[in-house]
Design a protein around this motif. Structure first.
Motif, PDB file in Angstrom:
ATOM      1  N   UNK A   1       0.666  -1.312   0.052  1.00 43.68           N
ATOM      2  CA  UNK A   1      -0.040  -0.235  -0.025  1.00 43.68           C
ATOM      3  C   UNK A   1       0.901   1.214   0.054  1.00 43.68           C
ATOM      4  N   UNK A   2       2.225   1.091  -0.368  1.00 41.33           N
ATOM      5  CA  UNK A   2       2.961   2.312  -0.577  1.00 41.33           C
ATOM      6  C   UNK A   2       3.980   2.067  -1.454  1.00 41.33           C
ATOM      7  N   UNK A   3       4.789   3.078  -1.685  1.00 47.17           N
ATOM      8  CA  UNK A   3       6.008   2.787  -2.538  1.00 47.17           C
ATOM      9  C   UNK A   3       7.469   2.637  -1.806  1.00 47.17           C
ATOM     10  N   UNK A   4       8.027   1.814  -1.986  1.00 44.78           N
ATOM     11  CA  UNK A   4       9.412   1.830  -1.300  1.00 44.78           C
ATOM     12  C   UNK A   4      10.191   0.524  -1.577  1.00 44.78           C
ATOM     13  N   UNK A   5      11.326   0.094  -0.889  1.00 44.93           N
ATOM     14  CA  UNK A   5      12.231  -1.141  -1.042  1.00 44.93           C
ATOM     15  C   UNK A   5      11.382  -2.226  -0.427  1.00 44.93           C
TER      16      UNK A   5
ATOM     17  N   UNK B   1      10.262  -0.743   3.078  1.00 45.08           N
ATOM     18  CA  UNK B   1      10.989   0.593   3.805  1.00 45.08           C
ATOM     19  C   UNK B   1      10.852   1.494   2.745  1.00 45.08           C
ATOM     20  N   UNK B   2      10.209   2.743   3.180  1.00 47.41           N
ATOM     21  CA  UNK B   2      10.127   4.010   2.568  1.00 47.41           C
ATOM     22  C   UNK B   2      10.281   5.033   3.452  1.00 47.41           C
ATOM     23  N   UNK B   3      11.126   6.210   2.987  1.00 47.46           N
ATOM     24  CA  UNK B   3      11.580   7.421   3.544  1.00 47.46           C
ATOM     25  C   UNK B   3      12.091   7.095   5.167  1.00 47.46           C
TER      26      UNK B   3
ATOM     27  N   UNK C   1      12.447  -2.669  -5.550  1.00 47.63           N
ATOM     28  CA  UNK C   1      11.534  -1.675  -5.595  1.00 47.63           C
ATOM     29  C   UNK C   1      10.098  -2.031  -5.644  1.00 47.63           C
ATOM     30  N   UNK C   2       9.010  -1.576  -5.093  1.00 44.19           N
ATOM     31  CA  UNK C   2       7.763  -2.026  -5.364  1.00 44.19           C
ATOM     32  C   UNK C   2       6.872  -0.589  -5.427  1.00 44.19           C
ATOM     33  N   UNK C   3       5.831  -0.693  -6.191  1.00 41.09           N
ATOM     34  CA  UNK C   3       4.933   0.128  -6.204  1.00 41.09           C
ATOM     35  C   UNK C   3       3.501  -0.034  -5.426  1.00 41.09           C
ATOM     36  N   UNK C   4       2.739   1.203  -5.374  1.00 40.60           N
ATOM     37  CA  UNK C   4       1.477   0.897  -4.763  1.00 40.60           C
ATOM     38  C   UNK C   4       0.759  -0.190  -5.441  1.00 40.60           C
ATOM     39  N   UNK C   5      -0.091  -1.005  -4.836  1.00 40.78           N
ATOM     40  CA  UNK C   5      -0.839  -2.142  -5.472  1.00 40.78           C
ATOM     41  C   UNK C   5      -0.191  -3.134  -5.966  1.00 40.78           C
TER      42      UNK C   5
END
Lengths: 135, 450
Positions: A68-72, A96-98, A122-126
């Motif tokens: 549900x978020x963008x991160x690693x 991991x995000x920010x 890296x992964x994106x939302x959804x």
């Protein structure tokens, strides 16, 4: 030759590792270490070979756990293994995000059918991270 | 120069920024919401990341996901486009805090100009004439007292506003409470900031704005004016042109002098626009938009300057490559906004699927669009489908070319504003260049009556 000896020993270790369901293997000795990690795709292939019957039921009970978020994407420890039964609130990984670790949980019990991301990816939302057959 | 830029927007402006980056040899990262997955800006960027679901508050306004995308893709800059986070000072500051260059002015300037009530105070201090008005109004009661002091009719405006969102004309005390509440709700939904202020309504003015470019070395140039008086009743622009028709030298010089004073007062850098109301010979500062404008192509056409590339160069620390004396406008340009709207239903947005589209071409025509046959128009965002821009050596030539281009345009599957643009072009008022912001609402009322 000592060099060839090391190569032979690592090759044997890799072969043994591939014959198991282990995701990660680390051996430390005399100040040095060897670490083997399995990629997500190869884990899925192993599951298909070892337990082909697992591919049948997902049609009805397959649940996708999505980011549900963008991160690693990173596996939590111990890393989940395809085929294992998950507790209802098992932390499988984190995104991991920010600089913040956002846990990815099993959101109910079930059997882990597939892992859809590599550690460090890296992964994106959804984006689908895991597939779980609910039991 | 930057190596990789994240484009924090969607639609035609995301595509426009992508084009500028590509021509500068800069790689791009697109962000998109789930319904925009098949959008052209996603296809043309080097990389693309989904940042949330359809509602903008959870996608194109999701600062954590956008910043995270920029960091994991190793971007060194962020271009916000217009709308969404373009005038969000906090976002600009967060970009800076994470080592990302924000392609726009510094956060403190955005904050100063973005808060429209503060901006007017700053402008008054810089001897720039402003419309009589108030500071932030905390309640309907305070708004009621302010309106009594200013005298009706008054205009309620969102302090974080732009694009006509959160703006209401209030003719009398009976309308105030409802207008206040609806403007506040709209501003909250659009900008996450529902604060309002009030201005005395200048009756039947022209909306004329001045394009500014400033670098990080104190150099500021003006790229003339645009007339944006063809506005819907919601105050959203439909047709813009550069230069403004029938503008006296005295008023033009007054506009440019005020724009320069205002820009210098805030040490402006990057691209910005100063919006003015012109009534007779009087010129009033309305607000400054600290971003690229939708209608920037008309200025690009008459000055032959790529404003988006200039934005990127300035943010990368390059000085302006010219002075005011080097800038010579040529010809005339008109832009028509083709929106997915039902003009017969007060320009209500019309989401759907574009089943067939053919855009015009030929000499002097530019089309900035993100749509294609089969593209979906989600209900969540601005309804702009395309900007058709016509250039001519004279205003008459530009009008003739625009009319020809609009008649060549085919967009099927959704309602559009093509017919309304053609209707405007054919009016005596537009042909003679004698129209104010009341022109289009009056035209619509006439059509409704017929």
């Amino acid at each position: 030759m000592p060099g060839n000896n090391v190569v032979e020993r690592v090759r044997a270790l890799v072969q043994t590792f591939l014959e198991t369901d282990l995701v990660r293997l680390r051996i430390e000795r005399d100040g040095g270490h060897v670490e083997l990690r399995r990629r997500a795709s190869s884990r899925l292939a192993t599951a298909e070979t070892a337990e082909p019957q697992m591919q049948a039921p997902p049609v009805e009970n397959l649940d996708e756990i999505k980011s549900d978020l963008v991160g690693i994407f990173r596996f939590s420890r111990p890393a989940p293994i395809v085929g294992e039964l998950l507790d209802s609130d098992r932390e499988l990984a984190y995104v991991e995000a920010l600089g913040i670790r956002n846990p990815v949980r099993s959101l109910g019990s079930g059997r882990l059918v597939s892992v859809c991301c590599d550690d460090g990816q890296p992964v994106e939302y959804g984006q689908t991270l895991f597939e779980v057959a609910r039991v | 120069m930057f190596k990789k830029v994240l484009i924090a927007n969607r639609g035609e402006i995301a595509l426009r920024i992508n084009r500028a980056c590509r021509e500068l040899g800069v790689k791009t990262v697109a962000i998109f919401s789930e319904p925009d997955r098949e959008s052209l800006h996603v296809r043309h960027a080097n990389e693309a990341f989904c940042v949330g679901p359809g509602p903008a508050a959870r996608s194109y306004l999701s600062i954590p996901n956008i910043i995270s995308t920029a960091l994991i893709t190793h971007c060194d800059a962020v271009h916000p486009g217009y709308g969404f986070l373009a005038e969000n000072a906090r976002f600009a500051q967060i970009c800076a805090d994470h080592g990302l260059a924000f392609i726009g002015p510094p956060a403190e300037v955005i904050a100063m100009m973005g808060d429209k009530a503060t901006a007017k105070r700053v402008m008054r201090e810089a001897k720039v004439e402003t419309t009589p008005g108030t500071d932030i109004l905390e309640s309907v009661d305070k708004a009621r007292r302010a309106a009594r002091d200013l005298g009706y009719p008054v205009l309620l405006k969102a302090t974080a506003g732009g694009g006509g969102k959160g703006m209401r004309v209030v003719a009398g005390p009976d309308e105030l409470e409802r207008a206040f509440n609806s403007a506040q709700n709209e501003a909250e939904a659009s900008f996450k900031d529902g604060r309002l202020y009030m201005e005395k309504l200048i009756v039947s003015p022209r909306h004329i704005e001045v394009q500014v470019l400033g670098d990080n070395f104190g150099n500021i140039v003006l790229l003339g004016e645009r007339d944006c008086s063809v506005q819907k009743p919601s105050h959203q622009k439909l047709i813009e042109e550069a230069p403004a028709a029938n503008l006296s030298d005295k008023v033009r010089q007054s506009l440019l002098a005020m724009a320069l004073r205002a820009s210098q007062a805030v040490h402006y850098s990057n691209a910005g626009t100063l919006e003015f109301l012109v009534s007779g010979d009087r010129v009033y500062f309305m607000e400054m938009n600290t971003r690229i404008q939708v209608e920037h192509p008309v200025t690009e056409m008459v000055y032959n300057i790529d404003l988006v590339k200039e934005q990127i160069r300035i943010a990368a620390g390059e000085p302006l490559g010219y002075t005011q004396a080097d800038l010579k406008p040529r010809g005339h340009a008109i832009e028509c906004r083709i929106n997915a709207e039902d003009a017969r239903n007060n320009f209500a947005p019309a989401a759907g699927t574009v089943t067939n589209v053919v855009f015009p071409g030929g000499p002097g025509i530019r089309v900035d669009t993100h749509i294609y046959s089969g593209a979906t128009v989600p209900p969540y965002y601005d309804s702009l489908l395309a900007k058709i821009v016509a250039f001519g050596e004279t205003r008459e030539a530009a009008i003739a070319r625009m009319e020809r281009a609009l008649r060549e345009t085919i967009i099927e599957g959704v309602n559009t504003t093509i017919a309304q643009c053609l209707e405007v072009l054919a009016t005596d008022a537009f042909i003679k260049g004698r129209y104010t912001i009341d022109f289009l609402p009056a035209l619509m009322r006439r059509d409704d009556a017929a």
